[in-house]
Motif scaffolding. Structure first.
Motif, PDB file in Angstrom:
ATOM      1  N   LEU A 150       0.856  -1.187   0.000  1.00 35.45           N
ATOM      2  CA  LEU A 150       0.000   0.000   0.000  1.00 35.45           C
ATOM      3  C   LEU A 150       0.895   1.241   0.000  1.00 35.45           C
ATOM      4  O   LEU A 150       1.802   1.352   0.829  1.00 35.45           O
ATOM      5  CB  LEU A 150      -0.908  -0.006   1.225  1.00 35.45           C
ATOM      6  CG  LEU A 150      -1.738   1.253   1.474  1.00 35.45           C
ATOM      7  CD1 LEU A 150      -2.738   1.468   0.336  1.00 35.45           C
ATOM      8  CD2 LEU A 150      -2.450   1.145   2.822  1.00 35.45           C
ATOM      9  N   VAL A 151       0.637   2.158  -0.907  1.00 35.85           N
ATOM     10  CA  VAL A 151       1.429   3.374  -1.001  1.00 35.85           C
ATOM     11  C   VAL A 151       0.508   4.532  -1.317  1.00 35.85           C
ATOM     12  O   VAL A 151      -0.523   4.351  -1.976  1.00 35.85           O
ATOM     13  CB  VAL A 151       2.534   3.222  -2.077  1.00 35.85           C
ATOM     14  CG1 VAL A 151       1.935   3.018  -3.455  1.00 35.85           C
ATOM     15  CG2 VAL A 151       3.510   4.382  -2.050  1.00 35.85           C
ATOM     16  N   GLN A 152       0.870   5.716  -0.857  1.00 34.76           N
ATOM     17  CA  GLN A 152       0.073   6.897  -1.133  1.00 34.76           C
ATOM     18  C   GLN A 152       0.337   7.413  -2.547  1.00 34.76           C
ATOM     19  O   GLN A 152       1.418   7.175  -3.105  1.00 34.76           O
ATOM     20  CB  GLN A 152       0.396   8.000  -0.125  1.00 34.76           C
ATOM     21  CG  GLN A 152      -0.054   7.690   1.294  1.00 34.76           C
ATOM     22  CD  GLN A 152       0.146   8.865   2.224  1.00 34.76           C
ATOM     23  OE1 GLN A 152       0.909   9.785   1.945  1.00 34.76           O
ATOM     24  NE2 GLN A 152      -0.549   8.835   3.352  1.00 34.76           N
ATOM     25  N   PRO A 153      -0.617   8.103  -3.119  1.00 34.13           N
ATOM     26  CA  PRO A 153      -0.386   8.704  -4.438  1.00 34.13           C
ATOM     27  C   PRO A 153       0.871   9.576  -4.426  1.00 34.13           C
ATOM     28  O   PRO A 153       1.114  10.311  -3.468  1.00 34.13           O
ATOM     29  CB  PRO A 153      -1.641   9.545  -4.655  1.00 34.13           C
ATOM     30  CG  PRO A 153      -2.700   8.838  -3.874  1.00 34.13           C
ATOM     31  CD  PRO A 153      -1.994   8.324  -2.641  1.00 34.13           C
ATOM     32  N   GLY A 154       1.650   9.437  -5.488  1.00 35.89           N
ATOM     33  CA  GLY A 154       2.921  10.151  -5.576  1.00 35.89           C
ATOM     34  C   GLY A 154       4.094   9.377  -5.019  1.00 35.89           C
ATOM     35  O   GLY A 154       5.248   9.779  -5.205  1.00 35.89           O
ATOM     36  N   GLY A 155       3.821   8.269  -4.355  1.00 33.96           N
ATOM     37  CA  GLY A 155       4.882   7.464  -3.761  1.00 33.96           C
ATOM     38  C   GLY A 155       5.543   6.527  -4.751  1.00 33.96           C
ATOM     39  O   GLY A 155       5.223   6.531  -5.948  1.00 33.96           O
ATOM     40  N   SER A 156       6.466   5.726  -4.232  1.00 30.62           N
ATOM     41  CA  SER A 156       7.240   4.806  -5.066  1.00 30.62           C
ATOM     42  C   SER A 156       7.243   3.409  -4.471  1.00 30.62           C
ATOM     43  O   SER A 156       7.126   3.236  -3.260  1.00 30.62           O
ATOM     44  CB  SER A 156       8.690   5.293  -5.192  1.00 30.62           C
ATOM     45  OG  SER A 156       8.771   6.549  -5.823  1.00 30.62           O
TER      46      SER A 156
ATOM     47  N   TYR B 291       7.195   0.350 -22.868  1.00 30.18           N
ATOM     48  CA  TYR B 291       6.395   0.822 -21.749  1.00 30.18           C
ATOM     49  C   TYR B 291       5.008   1.191 -22.259  1.00 30.18           C
ATOM     50  O   TYR B 291       4.866   1.835 -23.298  1.00 30.18           O
ATOM     51  CB  TYR B 291       7.032   2.051 -21.100  1.00 30.18           C
ATOM     52  CG  TYR B 291       8.342   1.777 -20.392  1.00 30.18           C
ATOM     53  CD1 TYR B 291       9.556   1.956 -21.041  1.00 30.18           C
ATOM     54  CD2 TYR B 291       8.354   1.319 -19.077  1.00 30.18           C
ATOM     55  CE1 TYR B 291      10.750   1.691 -20.402  1.00 30.18           C
ATOM     56  CE2 TYR B 291       9.547   1.052 -18.420  1.00 30.18           C
ATOM     57  CZ  TYR B 291      10.737   1.237 -19.095  1.00 30.18           C
ATOM     58  OH  TYR B 291      11.923   0.974 -18.442  1.00 30.18           O
ATOM     59  N   ALA B 292       4.004   0.801 -21.510  1.00 32.18           N
ATOM     60  CA  ALA B 292       2.656   1.273 -21.811  1.00 32.18           C
ATOM     61  C   ALA B 292       2.626   2.790 -21.663  1.00 32.18           C
ATOM     62  O   ALA B 292       3.343   3.356 -20.822  1.00 32.18           O
ATOM     63  CB  ALA B 292       1.651   0.628 -20.863  1.00 32.18           C
TER      64      ALA B 292
ATOM     65  N   GLY C 146       7.776   7.275 -18.377  1.00 31.73           N
ATOM     66  CA  GLY C 146       8.348   8.359 -17.581  1.00 31.73           C
ATOM     67  C   GLY C 146       8.226   8.151 -16.090  1.00 31.73           C
ATOM     68  O   GLY C 146       8.835   8.896 -15.309  1.00 31.73           O
ATOM     69  N   ARG C 147       7.458   7.155 -15.666  1.00 32.64           N
ATOM     70  CA  ARG C 147       7.263   6.892 -14.237  1.00 32.64           C
ATOM     71  C   ARG C 147       7.831   5.538 -13.816  1.00 32.64           C
ATOM     72  O   ARG C 147       8.302   5.392 -12.693  1.00 32.64           O
ATOM     73  CB  ARG C 147       5.777   6.944 -13.889  1.00 32.64           C
ATOM     74  CG  ARG C 147       5.110   8.267 -14.190  1.00 32.64           C
ATOM     75  CD  ARG C 147       3.681   8.314 -13.639  1.00 32.64           C
ATOM     76  NE  ARG C 147       2.800   7.323 -14.249  1.00 32.64           N
ATOM     77  CZ  ARG C 147       2.141   6.382 -13.561  1.00 32.64           C
ATOM     78  NH1 ARG C 147       2.274   6.305 -12.247  1.00 32.64           N
ATOM     79  NH2 ARG C 147       1.347   5.525 -14.191  1.00 32.64           N
TER      80      ARG C 147
ATOM     81  N   ASN D 110       7.550   4.967  -9.848  1.00 34.61           N
ATOM     82  CA  ASN D 110       7.550   6.270  -9.198  1.00 34.61           C
ATOM     83  C   ASN D 110       6.278   7.028  -9.540  1.00 34.61           C
ATOM     84  O   ASN D 110       5.570   6.698 -10.487  1.00 34.61           O
ATOM     85  CB  ASN D 110       8.775   7.080  -9.646  1.00 34.61           C
ATOM     86  CG  ASN D 110      10.083   6.416  -9.275  1.00 34.61           C
ATOM     87  OD1 ASN D 110      10.195   5.746  -8.245  1.00 34.61           O
ATOM     88  ND2 ASN D 110      11.097   6.590 -10.113  1.00 34.61           N
ATOM     89  N   SER D 111       6.017   8.078  -8.777  1.00 35.47           N
ATOM     90  CA  SER D 111       4.840   8.934  -9.013  1.00 35.47           C
ATOM     91  C   SER D 111       3.583   8.099  -9.194  1.00 35.47           C
ATOM     92  O   SER D 111       2.811   8.286 -10.144  1.00 35.47           O
ATOM     93  CB  SER D 111       5.076   9.811 -10.249  1.00 35.47           C
ATOM     94  OG  SER D 111       6.224  10.597 -10.104  1.00 35.47           O
ATOM     95  N   LEU D 112       3.374   7.187  -8.291  1.00 32.17           N
ATOM     96  CA  LEU D 112       2.248   6.261  -8.419  1.00 32.17           C
ATOM     97  C   LEU D 112       0.910   6.975  -8.315  1.00 32.17           C
ATOM     98  O   LEU D 112       0.768   7.970  -7.577  1.00 32.17           O
ATOM     99  CB  LEU D 112       2.357   5.165  -7.366  1.00 32.17           C
ATOM    100  CG  LEU D 112       3.397   4.086  -7.705  1.00 32.17           C
ATOM    101  CD1 LEU D 112       3.789   3.305  -6.467  1.00 32.17           C
ATOM    102  CD2 LEU D 112       2.856   3.145  -8.778  1.00 32.17           C
ATOM    103  N   LYS D 113      -0.051   6.448  -9.061  1.00 28.81           N
ATOM    104  CA  LYS D 113      -1.390   7.009  -9.124  1.00 28.81           C
ATOM    105  C   LYS D 113      -2.393   5.950  -8.692  1.00 28.81           C
ATOM    106  O   LYS D 113      -2.130   4.749  -8.804  1.00 28.81           O
ATOM    107  CB  LYS D 113      -1.711   7.437 -10.551  1.00 28.81           C
ATOM    108  CG  LYS D 113      -0.728   8.419 -11.158  1.00 28.81           C
ATOM    109  CD  LYS D 113      -1.059   8.698 -12.610  1.00 28.81           C
ATOM    110  CE  LYS D 113      -0.069   9.667 -13.236  1.00 28.81           C
ATOM    111  NZ  LYS D 113      -0.392   9.924 -14.674  1.00 28.81           N
ATOM    112  N   PRO D 114      -3.570   6.358  -8.226  1.00 28.58           N
ATOM    113  CA  PRO D 114      -4.591   5.368  -7.848  1.00 28.58           C
ATOM    114  C   PRO D 114      -4.912   4.391  -8.984  1.00 28.58           C
ATOM    115  O   PRO D 114      -5.193   3.211  -8.721  1.00 28.58           O
ATOM    116  CB  PRO D 114      -5.796   6.240  -7.497  1.00 28.58           C
ATOM    117  CG  PRO D 114      -5.194   7.514  -7.006  1.00 28.58           C
ATOM    118  CD  PRO D 114      -3.979   7.718  -7.864  1.00 28.58           C
TER     119      PRO D 114
END
Length: 127
Positions: free
Chosen positions: A11-17, A60-61, A66-67, A84-88
């Motif tokens: 589990l990671v917050q948005p923007g996390g890695s 990469y899809a 870039g992430r 990186n820069s993970l999104k929901p």
């Protein structure tokens, strides 16, 4: 016997890695193309990133360009996916796979059942 074991999800917050790892055994990783795929509830399996064994080319899809970064350590028989820069919308079960493919793009786009697959690791991006 080909075996792939993923780890590193969570589990990671948005923007996390997160960095996913895939430990390979039972075959010579050097000769295989490898890839990371994901499947979210109610959606089809999607090729996220693949790496060719023949020329080192990558795919990469569009949604992760870039992430995310795919890499392999043949000596350690391990494949990685740095996210990186993970999104929901990245929330899914992530699987690694290995197959004989010259083209990284073809491997990711085809996403075939005949690949050798790991058991998957859950990635949840949520605040």
């Amino acid at each position: 016997q080909v075996q792939l074991v993923e780890s590193g999800g969570g589990l990671v917050q948005p923007g996390g890695s997160l960095r996913l790892s895939c430990a390979a055994s039972g075959f010579t990783l050097d000769y295989y193309a490898i890839g990371w795929f994901r499947q979210a509830p109610g959606k089809e399996r999607e090729g996220v990133s693949c790496l060719s064994s023949s020329d080192g080319s990558t795919y990469y899809a569009e949604s992760v360009k870039g992430r995310f970064t795919i890499s392999r350590d043949n000596a350690a028989k391990t494949v990685y996916l740095q996210m990186n820069s993970l999104k929901p919308e990245d929330t899914a079960v992530y699987y690694c796979a290995a197959a004989y493919f010259k083209s990284a793009r073809a491997m990711c786009v085809l996403s075939a059942d005949f690949y050798s697959w790991g058991q998957g690791t859950q990635v949840t991006v949520s605040s």
